[in-house]
Design a protein around this motif. Structure first.
Motif, PDB file in Angstrom:
ATOM      1  N   SER A   1      14.716  -2.008  -3.172  1.00 33.47           N
ATOM      2  CA  SER A   1      14.767  -2.658  -2.054  1.00 33.47           C
ATOM      3  C   SER A   1      14.108  -2.014  -0.779  1.00 33.47           C
ATOM      4  O   SER A   1      14.394  -1.068  -0.433  1.00 33.47           O
ATOM      5  N   LEU A   2      12.769  -2.551  -0.529  1.00 36.67           N
ATOM      6  CA  LEU A   2      11.822  -1.687   0.315  1.00 36.67           C
ATOM      7  C   LEU A   2      11.782  -2.625   1.513  1.00 36.67           C
ATOM      8  O   LEU A   2      10.998  -3.576   1.529  1.00 36.67           O
ATOM      9  N   GLN A   3      12.414  -2.249   2.741  1.00 35.57           N
ATOM     10  CA  GLN A   3      12.372  -2.614   3.884  1.00 35.57           C
ATOM     11  C   GLN A   3      11.334  -2.149   4.773  1.00 35.57           C
ATOM     12  O   GLN A   3      11.275  -0.974   5.108  1.00 35.57           O
TER      13      GLN A   3
ATOM     14  N   ARG B   1      12.045  -6.761  -2.847  1.00 35.59           N
ATOM     15  CA  ARG B   1      12.621  -6.450  -3.933  1.00 35.59           C
ATOM     16  C   ARG B   1      11.797  -6.435  -5.136  1.00 35.59           C
ATOM     17  O   ARG B   1      11.087  -7.195  -5.497  1.00 35.59           O
ATOM     18  N   THR B   2      11.886  -5.212  -5.767  1.00 31.48           N
ATOM     19  CA  THR B   2      11.163  -5.045  -7.020  1.00 31.48           C
ATOM     20  C   THR B   2      11.848  -5.338  -8.117  1.00 31.48           C
ATOM     21  O   THR B   2      13.044  -5.162  -8.424  1.00 31.48           O
ATOM     22  N   THR B   3      10.934  -5.179  -9.209  1.00 30.49           N
ATOM     23  CA  THR B   3      11.587  -5.488 -10.585  1.00 30.49           C
ATOM     24  C   THR B   3      12.372  -4.405 -11.113  1.00 30.49           C
ATOM     25  O   THR B   3      13.179  -4.559 -12.232  1.00 30.49           O
TER      26      THR B   3
ATOM     27  N   ALA C   1       0.618  -1.267   0.219  1.00 29.53           N
ATOM     28  CA  ALA C   1      -0.093  -0.031  -0.241  1.00 29.53           C
ATOM     29  C   ALA C   1       0.895   1.319   0.033  1.00 29.53           C
ATOM     30  O   ALA C   1       0.562   2.149  -0.674  1.00 29.53           O
ATOM     31  N   GLU C   2       2.051   0.982   0.766  1.00 32.44           N
ATOM     32  CA  GLU C   2       2.662   2.297   0.905  1.00 32.44           C
ATOM     33  C   GLU C   2       3.421   2.908  -0.396  1.00 32.44           C
ATOM     34  O   GLU C   2       3.538   3.864  -0.526  1.00 32.44           O
ATOM     35  N   HIS C   3       3.870   1.987  -1.221  1.00 37.15           N
ATOM     36  CA  HIS C   3       4.586   1.992  -2.169  1.00 37.15           C
ATOM     37  C   HIS C   3       3.620   2.037  -3.623  1.00 37.15           C
ATOM     38  O   HIS C   3       4.291   2.001  -4.813  1.00 37.15           O
ATOM     39  N   GLY C   4       2.529   1.621  -3.432  1.00 39.11           N
ATOM     40  CA  GLY C   4       1.746   1.555  -4.752  1.00 39.11           C
ATOM     41  C   GLY C   4       2.092   0.382  -5.473  1.00 39.11           C
ATOM     42  O   GLY C   4       1.788   0.340  -6.890  1.00 39.11           O
ATOM     43  N   LEU C   5       2.552  -0.812  -4.986  1.00 42.98           N
ATOM     44  CA  LEU C   5       3.008  -1.762  -5.695  1.00 42.98           C
ATOM     45  C   LEU C   5       1.764  -2.772  -6.076  1.00 42.98           C
ATOM     46  O   LEU C   5       0.806  -2.956  -5.650  1.00 42.98           O
ATOM     47  N   THR C   6       2.080  -3.298  -7.216  1.00 44.33           N
ATOM     48  CA  THR C   6       1.356  -4.581  -7.960  1.00 44.33           C
ATOM     49  C   THR C   6       1.953  -5.965  -8.051  1.00 44.33           C
ATOM     50  O   THR C   6       3.282  -5.774  -7.747  1.00 44.33           O
ATOM     51  N   PRO C   7       1.317  -7.148  -7.860  1.00 47.04           N
ATOM     52  CA  PRO C   7       2.147  -8.364  -7.863  1.00 47.04           C
ATOM     53  C   PRO C   7       3.074  -8.296  -8.827  1.00 47.04           C
ATOM     54  O   PRO C   7       4.455  -8.760  -8.738  1.00 47.04           O
ATOM     55  N   GLN C   8       2.981  -7.760 -10.114  1.00 52.15           N
ATOM     56  CA  GLN C   8       3.786  -7.515 -11.259  1.00 52.15           C
ATOM     57  C   GLN C   8       5.063  -6.909 -10.754  1.00 52.15           C
ATOM     58  O   GLN C   8       6.189  -7.188 -11.524  1.00 52.15           O
ATOM     59  N   ASP C   9       5.215  -6.191  -9.782  1.00 52.17           N
ATOM     60  CA  ASP C   9       6.529  -5.314  -9.324  1.00 52.17           C
ATOM     61  C   ASP C   9       7.098  -6.309  -8.357  1.00 52.17           C
ATOM     62  O   ASP C   9       8.496  -5.725  -8.182  1.00 52.17           O
ATOM     63  N   ILE C  10       6.724  -7.275  -8.018  1.00 49.98           N
ATOM     64  CA  ILE C  10       7.582  -8.041  -6.988  1.00 49.98           C
ATOM     65  C   ILE C  10       8.734  -9.021  -7.592  1.00 49.98           C
ATOM     66  O   ILE C  10       8.159  -9.969  -8.589  1.00 49.98           O
TER      67      ILE C  10
END
Length: 445
Positions: free
Chosen positions: A378-380, A372-374, A276-285
């Motif tokens: 690196s978001l900890q 870790r994103t594509t 939520a904080e970084h607006g990620l989608t599953p494809q970003d993982i």
């Protein structure tokens, strides 16, 4: 010891129950019934009812209906099938210091006993029996964990609390309650929890045998069968010295936000926050690193083949939260296990056995997640313990939301509304209204 456990349990009255204890018991009533509703749809619940019917049919004690099923069995049979049913979905209340659960044994057993009482119970009557069961279970669990080398399941110590409460329901005096505790402790399931962590199956947390062990112990004690002392109650005084002055039930009971092992919850909370904080989608993982305590790393479960393996996993529930944004009734369906996107993310999860988190995870469950994103980030997240623990409690609104999430699709909105209203005020109910609560709790969807 300020007062022996059996005298405390025999003499407790509704007026002795503090407001904060009653609040916990009400929350647990509602929470457990929501879990029971969705759990009644599982294969595990269906198998348990059939097995209990074959071995614990109705006898001369009277007929008791199985939780959320309605099958008429003996009180022990209804306690067994109901215990397995609640345990089929790992979302019931918990006590962190005991590393286990009271409600999953207490409600199936005591609701079954309520069915066979000669005189209909009021809500106040049931509150006393429930308070006895919770408090004795919590303290026996603490004593057992402190004095036994193995990590035993909840069934091993809830059997003691169920026995004492059930013996009180049968009209036993303090000495009968004492003998019941000893019988239940001796015969209760000393099942090893880590075996089910390493090899997840339907044996789960042992309450399917703990609950009926307590019920049978109560009937045996009433007939003169002896079994005292219960060592956890009589030879571990440091856990009983403040009995009657403090309530471990209030201090130790907490609630689960997700229907899987609590050891996975801080990681699930963390990925929900990071997504939520970084607006990620599953494809970003591109990867998920989870540093956590040793026993939690044994929950690997990257590709669960059964709901049991889902329940005792971290990687797959974490991936489910990343892909679906929730872990609710749809996510408990077996079809979820074949979701290709969840499976892809699950296999990107790396579990790290962290010595520091192992050292500090006594009565707590610590984890820290890094995504870790594509695109190379690196978001900890910060180190976390689970939402729902007593230092981060679920609100009443969140308990209600969880109940409706689980109950509405199974029993319908109208029945769920009435069930929630009655369970959330159960201790104020007349005998006729409490009978209505029993009917709503013990009939099939």
């Amino acid at each position: 010891m300020s007062v022996p456990f059996h005298e405390f349990s025999a003499n407790l009255s509704y007026n002795d129950l503090p407001a904060d204890l009653l609040a916990v018991l009400r929350r647990s009533f509602t929470d457990t019934l929501g879990v029971a509703a969705v759990a009644s749809t599982t294969d595990m619940a269906k198998f348990a009812v059939r097995g209990a019917r074959a071995t614990f049919g109705q006898g001369n004690a009277g007929g008791a209906r199985v939780l959320m099923d309605g099958s008429l069995l003996s009180p022990a049979g209804a306690a067994m099938a109901g215990g397995f049913t609640v345990d089929a979905v790992d979302a019931h209340d918990t006590t962190s210091p005991c590393k286990g659960h009271v409600g999953s044994a207490a409600f199936p057993a005591l609701l079954a006993m309520a069915e066979v009482m000669a005189k209909p119970l009021t809500g106040q009557d049931f509150a006393v029996f429930l308070a006895v069961c919770y408090e004795i279970s919590c303290r026996a669990g603490l004593a057992q964990h402190a004095t036994c080398p193995d990590y035993h399941t909840s069934g091993s110590w809830t059997a003691v609390g169920v026995a004492v409460a059930a013996a009180r329901m049968l009209g036993g005096d303090a000495e009968i309650l004492r003998q019941a505790a000893g019988i239940a402790e001796y015969h209760g399931p000393r099942s090893q929890m880590m075996r089910c962590i390493d090899y997840p199956t339907m044996v789960r947390d042992g309450v399917g045998w703990g609950a009926p062990s307590g019920v049978v112990a109560a009937y045996l004690a009433r007939e003169g069968f002896t079994g005292a002392p219960a060592l956890t109650c009589e030879q571990a005084p440091e856990f009983w010295e403040d009995l009657g002055h403090a309530w471990r039930t209030v201090e130790d009971t907490s609630y689960k936000a997700y229907p899987c092992c609590r050891w996975a919850h801080p990681s699930i909370d963390a990925v929900a926050h990071l997504m939520a904080e970084h607006g990620l989608t599953p494809q970003d993982i591109a990867g998920v690193d989870i540093a956590t305590f040793h026993n939690a790393t044994r929950l690997a479960g990257h590709n669960p083949a059964t709901p049991d393996e889902f329940a005792y996993g971290i990687a797959f529930p974490v991936a489910t939260m990343i892909v679906r944004g929730q872990i609710g009734v749809p996510e408990l369906a077996e079809a979820t296990l074949q979701d290709l996107e969840i499976k892809r993310i699950s296999n990107l999860v790396n579990l790290i056995d962290d010595d520091h988190f192992t050292k500090i995870s006594h009565g707590k469950r610590w984890a820290q997640v890094t995504i870790r994103t594509t695109d190379g980030r690196s978001l900890q997240d910060k180190p976390r313990t689970p939402k729902g623990d007593n230092d981060l409690p679920l609100s009443n609104a969140e308990i209600s939301e969880k109940f409706r999430l689980f109950a509405d699709p199974v029993i319908g909105s109208n029945r769920a509304t009435e069930l929630e209203q009655l369970s959330d005020s159960f201790d104020s109910l007349s005998a006729s209204d409490f009978t209505r609560l029993l009917d709503l709790s013990l009939t099939a969807p």
